[in-house]
Design an enzyme around this catalytic site. Structure first.
Site, PDB file in Angstrom:
ATOM      1  NE  ARG A 157      25.674 -17.692   5.069  1.00 59.79           N
ATOM      2  CZ  ARG A 157      26.957 -17.573   4.799  1.00 59.79           C
ATOM      3  NH1 ARG A 157      27.468 -18.200   3.752  1.00 59.79           N
ATOM      4  NH2 ARG A 157      27.720 -16.823   5.560  1.00 59.79           N
TER       5      ARG A 157
ATOM      6  CE  LYS B 186       5.779 -27.620  12.658  1.00 59.22           C
ATOM      7  NZ  LYS B 186       4.987 -27.956  13.858  1.00 59.22           N
TER       8      LYS B 186
ATOM      9  CD  GLU C 245       1.632 -38.147  15.176  1.00 65.80           C
ATOM     10  OE1 GLU C 245       0.799 -37.265  14.868  1.00 65.80           O
ATOM     11  OE2 GLU C 245       2.364 -38.057  16.182  1.00 65.80           O
TER      12      GLU C 245
ATOM     13  CE  LYS D 267       3.201 -32.966   8.455  1.00 63.04           C
ATOM     14  NZ  LYS D 267       4.253 -33.370   9.388  1.00 63.04           N
TER      15      LYS D 267
ATOM     16  CD  GLU E  89       2.387 -25.484  14.008  1.00 64.77           C
ATOM     17  OE1 GLU E  89       3.393 -26.093  13.646  1.00 64.77           O
ATOM     18  OE2 GLU E  89       1.861 -25.609  15.111  1.00 64.77           O
TER      19      GLU E  89
ATOM     20  NE  ARG F 148       3.229 -28.099   9.529  1.00 69.57           N
ATOM     21  CZ  ARG F 148       4.390 -28.269   8.932  1.00 69.57           C
ATOM     22  NH1 ARG F 148       4.813 -27.379   8.050  1.00 69.57           N
ATOM     23  NH2 ARG F 148       5.151 -29.307   9.197  1.00 69.57           N
TER      24      ARG F 148
ATOM     25  CG  ASN G 274       0.114 -29.081  17.068  1.00 66.10           C
ATOM     26  OD1 ASN G 274       0.990 -29.933  16.940  1.00 66.10           O
ATOM     27  ND2 ASN G 274       0.306 -27.802  16.811  1.00 66.10           N
TER      28      ASN G 274
ATOM     29  CG  HIS H 258       0.312 -33.641  18.885  1.00 68.52           C
ATOM     30  ND1 HIS H 258      -0.623 -34.431  18.245  1.00 68.52           N
ATOM     31  CD2 HIS H 258       1.525 -34.062  18.438  1.00 68.52           C
ATOM     32  CE1 HIS H 258       0.004 -35.278  17.440  1.00 68.52           C
ATOM     33  NE2 HIS H 258       1.308 -35.077  17.540  1.00 68.52           N
TER      34      HIS H 258
ATOM     35  CG  HIS I 155       3.415 -31.787  23.098  1.00 68.06           C
ATOM     36  ND1 HIS I 155       3.118 -30.793  22.184  1.00 68.06           N
ATOM     37  CD2 HIS I 155       4.007 -32.771  22.383  1.00 68.06           C
ATOM     38  CE1 HIS I 155       3.506 -31.168  20.983  1.00 68.06           C
ATOM     39  NE2 HIS I 155       4.051 -32.360  21.073  1.00 68.06           N
TER      40      HIS I 155
ATOM     41  CG  HIS J 143       5.191 -37.929  19.921  1.00 65.83           C
ATOM     42  ND1 HIS J 143       4.887 -36.734  20.517  1.00 65.83           N
ATOM     43  CD2 HIS J 143       4.599 -37.911  18.702  1.00 65.83           C
ATOM     44  CE1 HIS J 143       4.147 -36.014  19.689  1.00 65.83           C
ATOM     45  NE2 HIS J 143       3.961 -36.703  18.577  1.00 65.83           N
TER      46      HIS J 143
HETATM   47  N1  NAD Z   1       9.469 -32.763  12.042  1.00 65.85           N
HETATM   48  C1  NAD Z   1       8.235 -33.087  12.315  1.00 65.85           C
HETATM   49  O1  NAD Z   1       7.273 -32.604  11.705  1.00 65.85           O
HETATM   50  C2  NAD Z   1       7.994 -34.127  13.373  1.00 65.85           C
HETATM   51  C3  NAD Z   1       6.707 -34.665  13.526  1.00 65.85           C
HETATM   52  C4  NAD Z   1       6.527 -35.666  14.472  1.00 65.85           C
HETATM   53  C5  NAD Z   1       7.600 -36.103  15.250  1.00 65.85           C
HETATM   54  N2  NAD Z   1       8.825 -35.533  15.077  1.00 65.85           N
HETATM   55  C6  NAD Z   1       9.987 -36.008  15.873  1.00 65.85           C
HETATM   56  O2  NAD Z   1      10.196 -37.366  15.563  1.00 65.85           O
HETATM   57  C7  NAD Z   1      10.856 -37.999  16.650  1.00 65.85           C
HETATM   58  C8  NAD Z   1      10.222 -39.351  16.887  1.00 65.85           C
HETATM   59  O3  NAD Z   1      10.364 -40.118  15.729  1.00 65.85           O
HETATM   60  P1  NAD Z   1      10.154 -41.705  15.730  1.00 65.85           P
HETATM   61  O4  NAD Z   1       8.922 -42.042  16.466  1.00 65.85           O
HETATM   62  O5  NAD Z   1      10.331 -42.171  14.341  1.00 65.85           O
HETATM   63  O6  NAD Z   1      11.330 -42.227  16.689  1.00 65.85           O
HETATM   64  P2  NAD Z   1      12.853 -42.636  16.412  1.00 65.85           P
HETATM   65  O7  NAD Z   1      13.438 -41.908  15.311  1.00 65.85           O
HETATM   66  O8  NAD Z   1      13.527 -42.581  17.744  1.00 65.85           O
HETATM   67  O9  NAD Z   1      12.722 -44.172  16.002  1.00 65.85           O
HETATM   68  C9  NAD Z   1      12.159 -45.090  16.910  1.00 65.85           C
HETATM   69  C10 NAD Z   1      13.058 -46.312  17.111  1.00 65.85           C
HETATM   70  O10 NAD Z   1      12.944 -47.168  15.989  1.00 65.85           O
HETATM   71  C11 NAD Z   1      14.233 -47.489  15.478  1.00 65.85           C
HETATM   72  N3  NAD Z   1      14.049 -47.717  14.047  1.00 65.85           N
HETATM   73  C12 NAD Z   1      13.816 -46.802  13.097  1.00 65.85           C
HETATM   74  N4  NAD Z   1      13.552 -47.400  11.933  1.00 65.85           N
HETATM   75  C13 NAD Z   1      13.659 -48.727  12.140  1.00 65.85           C
HETATM   76  C14 NAD Z   1      13.480 -49.864  11.312  1.00 65.85           C
HETATM   77  N5  NAD Z   1      13.084 -49.746  10.032  1.00 65.85           N
HETATM   78  N6  NAD Z   1      13.676 -51.072  11.854  1.00 65.85           N
HETATM   79  C15 NAD Z   1      14.011 -51.192  13.174  1.00 65.85           C
HETATM   80  N7  NAD Z   1      14.154 -50.156  14.004  1.00 65.85           N
HETATM   81  C16 NAD Z   1      13.977 -48.932  13.487  1.00 65.85           C
HETATM   82  C17 NAD Z   1      15.056 -46.296  15.840  1.00 65.85           C
HETATM   83  O11 NAD Z   1      16.432 -46.623  15.842  1.00 65.85           O
HETATM   84  C18 NAD Z   1      14.527 -45.980  17.241  1.00 65.85           C
HETATM   85  O12 NAD Z   1      15.101 -46.839  18.192  1.00 65.85           O
HETATM   86  C19 NAD Z   1      10.768 -37.047  17.811  1.00 65.85           C
HETATM   87  O13 NAD Z   1      12.032 -36.463  18.010  1.00 65.85           O
HETATM   88  C20 NAD Z   1       9.777 -35.987  17.353  1.00 65.85           C
HETATM   89  O14 NAD Z   1      10.033 -34.722  17.908  1.00 65.85           O
HETATM   90  C21 NAD Z   1       9.029 -34.572  14.159  1.00 65.85           C
HETATM   91 ZN    ZN Z   2       2.924 -36.182  16.811  1.00 61.76          ZN
END
Ligand code: NAD
Ligand code: ZN
Length: 375
Positions: free
Chosen positions: A121, A143, A185, A227, A237, A241, A245, A248, A252, A265
């Site tokens: 939990r 999130k 972003e 942010k 949101e 918030r 988007n 986005h 999306h 993305h």
């Molecule tokens: N929670 C939220 O508010 C929120 C907001 C935006 C995106 N997201 C989510 O985030 C995800 C995308 O995140 P992302 O773009 O960071 O992608 P990711 O986590 O897949 O990382 C991108 C790539 O970079 C590699 N990597 C990470 N750090 C590294 C480093 N320091 N050196 C070398 N390689 C490295 C990872 O292994 C991966 O291959 C999606 O699932 C999306 O839905 C969430």
């Molecule tokens: Zn985004």
């Protein structure tokens, strides 16, 4: 400034900025987690790169430390991976006073955050983002989610971390394509909240891109501050918030229509911002000159990632397919699509009841814009 507080009453927390220095993290663990077991959830690639650094930073704290790694990739942001992490936590005696550290990009942040929100939990979570996108976006705001085969981020929660440690030295190993994605972003924050930040980026982008330490620091810190300002006013949101988007809704749709195979993305968001800026112009909210300024800055990024298959896809996808996809987005309410538009550079708003014709024209515009890029 090397720290920033996110004010959320009893869920307030601090974001600590550093460069190649994990001592603040070690000090935090020593101060707040007596006798706690620490579980670093990460992926195999990041474990290979950074396990030794994290282990030696924490060695002096005397806390028990365990790495739990999943394979790399968005497809592992799944219930199956969460299940594997739960199993390892139970096998290794994780209890309610344990700490989960999410070490990675947004995939790991979301997955480890989801596990932390649900294991027993809820156990303490620290975000330690390693991609630009995670530093400026996913690690803050609470999130957390995993994907379902029928939709991205369909299972999740709002679960704030106890602290966020942003060490920009992690960016030294980040591939260029990922780095550019995070910029979508960053530029978004400037456009929706801070004109002078947007203009600063237009002039200083080369320094940021070459990982100039001060420039990167300003980029990351300002993005986080913007942010935070939004989350503090609307954690869940309900209204404000939603402006995060911007770009986005269209982005999306592009990701979905291409079955998440073609665009990352951030890349989809860059293209989505072109459509959203054009729509804002068509709605007479921003001037033609502002719209052109936004497009020419975004162009610098798009020409670097746009591949032939992406061009072909953008040429082939019909406006009606695109429009239908927009309507199927989970954020559409009672059949009305909410668009985030710019009221001016640095200020965004929510617009409903936009005519279908105008939306279709803006979608058609993207294809023309992309076609004109290499002329
Ligand atoms: N929670 C939220 O508010 C929120 C907001 C935006 C995106 N997201 C989510 O985030 C995800 C995308 O995140 P992302 O773009 O960071 O992608 P990711 O986590 O897949 O990382 C991108 C790539 O970079 C590699 N990597 C990470 N750090 C590294 C480093 N320091 N050196 C070398 N390689 C490295 C990872 O292994 C991966 O291959 C999606 O699932 C999306 O839905 C969430
Ligand atoms: Zn985004």
């Amino acid at each position: 400034m090397n720290r920033l507080t996110v004010h959320l009453t009893d869920r307030s927390y601090t974001i600590v900025f550093s460069h190649g220095d994990l001592k603040p993290f070690a000090a935090y663990v020593r101060r707040h987690f007596h006798d706690a077991r620490i579980f670093v959830v990460t992926n195999t690639l990041i474990e290979r790169l950074y396990k030794d650094k994290i282990s030696s930073a924490l060695a002096k704290t005397g806390r028990s430390l365990k790495f739990i790694s999943i394979p790399d990739g968005e497809k592992f942001k799944s219930l199956g991976s969460a299940d594997r992490v739960y199993t390892r936590l139970i096998q290794n005696g994780a209890n309610r006073s344990s700490l989960i550290v999410a070490l990675g990009g947004g995939v790991i942040g979301d997955l480890a955050g989801f596990v932390a929100a649900t294991y027993m939990r809820g156990v303490a979570l620290v975000q330690m983002p390693t991609t630009l996108l995670a530093m400026v976006d996913s690690s803050i705001g609470g999130k957390v989610a995993i994907n379902h085969p029928l939709g991205k981020n369909m299972i999740g929660a709002f679960y704030q971390p106890r602290a966020v440690f942003i060490d920009t030295a992690f960016l030294n190993t980040l591939p260029d394509r990922e780095f550019l994605c995070g910029f979508a972003e960053v530029i978004k924050y400037g456009l929706i909240l801070d004109r002078s930040f947007f203009e600063w980026m237009q002039t200083k982008f080369d320094r940021v891109q070459s990982l100039n330490r001060q420039a990167i620091r300003r980029t990351v810190e300002r993005s986080c501050a913007l942010k935070c300002r939004v989350i503090e006013k609307d954690e869940h949101e309900r209204s404000l918030r939603m402006i995060l988007n911007f770009g986005h809704t269209f982005g999306h749709a592009l990701e979905g229509l291409s079955e998440f195979r073609l665009f990352k993305h951030g890349e989809a968001v860059f293209l989505g911002m072109v459509v959203a800026a054009h729509l804002s112009f068509k709605l007479k909210k921003i001037s033609e000159a502002d719209c052109a300024g936004i497009e020419s800055f975004i162009k610098k990024f798009v020409i670097r990632f746009l591949t032939k298959p992406m061009r072909r896809f953008l040429g082939d996808v019909s406006e009606s397919e695109f429009y239908q996809k927009l309507k199927s987005d989970k954020k559409v309410t009672q059949n009305s699509i909410r668009f985030i538009i710019l009221r001016k550079i640095g200020r965004a708003g929510i617009q409903e009841n936009v005519s279908e014709l105008l939306v279709r024209q803006s979608i058609a515009y993207l294809n023309q814009w992309v076609n004109a890029l290499h002329r």
